[in-house]
Design a protein around this motif. Structure first.
Motif: not given
Length: 521
Positions: A349-355, A369-375
């Motif tokens: 699953w693609l996680d989100l990263y912001f600088s 970095v925000y972990r995608n918890l799936g689903g």
């Protein structure tokens, strides 16, 4: 098309972690005092290891570059393949400028990526701060030909670096006319008189022609970051800050009026700007989703899910703002210029990263970095952010392209610093991650497919589709390679590279933990 994720992909939840290896990698001292504002990864010498370009603003007073005594020039680093980098002293790219973005892209399909540097120039030299600052102020966009590992400045004769294009921000390679040659879109900001962005058609032989008007792009298009993706309806282009969405069909861009209200931005103040943009499939439904990062305090970053109803290209593209349901905070306390979607824990699953990051009292940072918890595929994706360290403060970085710089199958971070009291960081991914597969496309001889396969789709049935891309987000250039997390899978049944002709290349029975290379026909 809906992609049902294989049940064996996701490993048990693991925290996404990084180690600061800037010093060990040999980057701390060369980039000390750097007012960094742009960076790009690219394999300059063809050895398979990502090399690095870092650019900054060199027009400030000398004292702002401490511990250096004067503004440093832009820097090019060779990846030595053992976790360390060597600064290339005699590179023609090591100039003084107001660099606000860069990208490596193979513009002549010879297998060697060129370097394009977006410089945010002014019309008049500023002499009151010294000769270096005066030169930096007026340095225009640059294009460097890659001659088998040697960069050659061809800016003045190439046609893509004109005198009239000043305040460049983002550089976006794309094949808008489907002729197999990468064209260049240079995004100009609105902080100049009569701002415009310009599209340069690649005529071959590293010669370009301004086709902005003929291609249907408006004369007043301005922005900061940008992203492109292939939709069933055509090539999609989104330009952040102006927040305009275009579709390109039959070599012409048309703005999508139905997205005007959805993507419109209502600023809280005069520095509240959408800045970075990235496309990717966050919820596994086969649709391209859009994420925006915001150059504002607070930063109200947004997630827009692509609508499945347009999967056959029968309707205009549609997006829905799902930020409140996603777990992403409504506000982040500092500016957040750059954004990417990457699978940092290799769970599929693609996680989100912001600088941006937390900076603690010991000088250590925790990146945002925000972990995608799936689903369930097709549902609203849910994200979990990092825990802030005690007594930490929020900081941000203008640019921050990702790359697996050490080849261990985990996506690493480069955070390019501007501010005193902090420094540029190379963060090695140390997450207890699952298996992985990286896929790239290379030219052995010049052909009619875009350089390094930029714009091509890579499909792993059961896992989804990724698109080979670079230049997305803000002021950052990525390696043209797609990364799939495989979780607990030992191999995948097949990997498919979709070609512009409608044909495809296929590999069957591909084992995990390798870089898979397709040779373009």
């Amino acid at each position: 098309m809906v992609f049902l994720f294989v049940s064996g992909v996701a490993p048990e939840a693991a925290e996404i972690t990084f180690e600061d290896v800037t010093e060990e990698a040999g980057l701390r001292a060369p980039l000390a005092g750097f007012l960094g504002h742009g960076a790009a990864w690219g394999d300059i010498d063809g050895d398979g290891d990502p090399d690095l370009f870092v650019g900054g603003f060199a027009d400030r007073p000398d004292e702002e570059y401490a511990p250096k005594k004067k503004p440093p020039p832009n820097a090019l680093f060779e990846n030595l393949g053992d976790g360390r980098f060597r600064k290339i002293i005699d590179s023609p790219a090591a100039i003084h400028a107001r660099t606000s973005g860069a990208v490596f892209a193979d513009l002549d399909n010879d297998g060697w990526p060129e370097l394009i540097v977006g410089n945010n120039a002014k019309s008049k030299r500023r002499r009151d701060r010294g000769e270096i600052q005066a030169r930096a102020t007026t340095q225009l966009v640059q294009l460097f030909k890659n001659d088998k590992g040697t960069l050659i400045d061809i800016s003045r004769e190439c046609g893509a670096c004109p005198e009239g294009l000043l305040t460049a921000r983002n550089v976006m390679p794309l094949d808008y006319d489907d002729d197999g040659l990468l064209d260049l879109l240079i995004i100009e900001d609105r902080f100049t008189k009569n701002p415009r962005s310009a599209l340069y058609r690649n005529k071959g032989g590293l010669r370009f022609q301004d086709v902005t008007k003929e291609a249907g792009l408006p004369a007043d298009l301005f922005g900061l970051g940008a992203a492109v993706t292939r939709l069933p309806e055509g090539l999609a282009l989104f330009v952040a800050h102006s927040n305009r969405f275009f579709l390109c069909r039959n070599k012409r861009f048309e703005e999508v009026p139905t997205l005007g209200e959805t993507l419109a931005w209502k600023p809280l103040h005069n520095e509240d700007w959408p800045c970075g943009a990235a496309f990717g499939d966050l919820n596994g439904d086969g649709q391209s989703d859009l994420v925006l990062s915001i150059h504002g305090e607070p930063a109200r970053n947004r997630i827009y899910l692509g609508s499945a109803k347009v999967s056959k290209g029968e309707s205009p593209p549609a997006f829905v703002d799902v930020t409140p349901q996603s777990g992403l905070p409504a506000e982040w306390s500092t500016r957040v210029p750059h954004v990417e979607m990457q699978d940092f824990d290799n769970d599929g699953w693609l996680d989100l990263y912001f600088s941006a990051a937390w900076l603690d009292e010991a000088g250590e940072i925790t990146p945002l970095v925000y972990r995608n918890l799936g689903g369930k595929p097709g549902g609203v994706p849910r994200f979990q952010g990092p825990t802030p360290p005690p007594n930490a403060r929020a900081v941000y970085f203008p640019a921050g392209p990702t790359a697996d710089y050490d080849g261990d199958g985990r996506v690493d971070l480069l955070l390019v610093n501007w501010f005193a009291g902090n420094h540029t960081r190379l963060l090695r991914n140390t997450t207890r991650a699952g298996g992985w597969l990286q896929v790239r496309a290379v030219h052995k001889t010049p052909n009619k497919i875009p350089g390094n396969g930029i714009g091509l789709k890579v499909e792993i049935p059961g896992l989804g589709i990724r698109e080979i891309a670079t230049g997305y987000g803000y002021a950052s250039g990525q390696i043209p390679m797609v990364h799939f997390g495989l979780g607990k899978l030992e191999q995948v049944d097949s990997v498919i590279l979709h070609l512009p002709s409608g044909k495809s290349l296929k590999r069957d029975g591909v084992a995990k933990n390798q870089v898979l290379t397709f040779e373009l026909p």
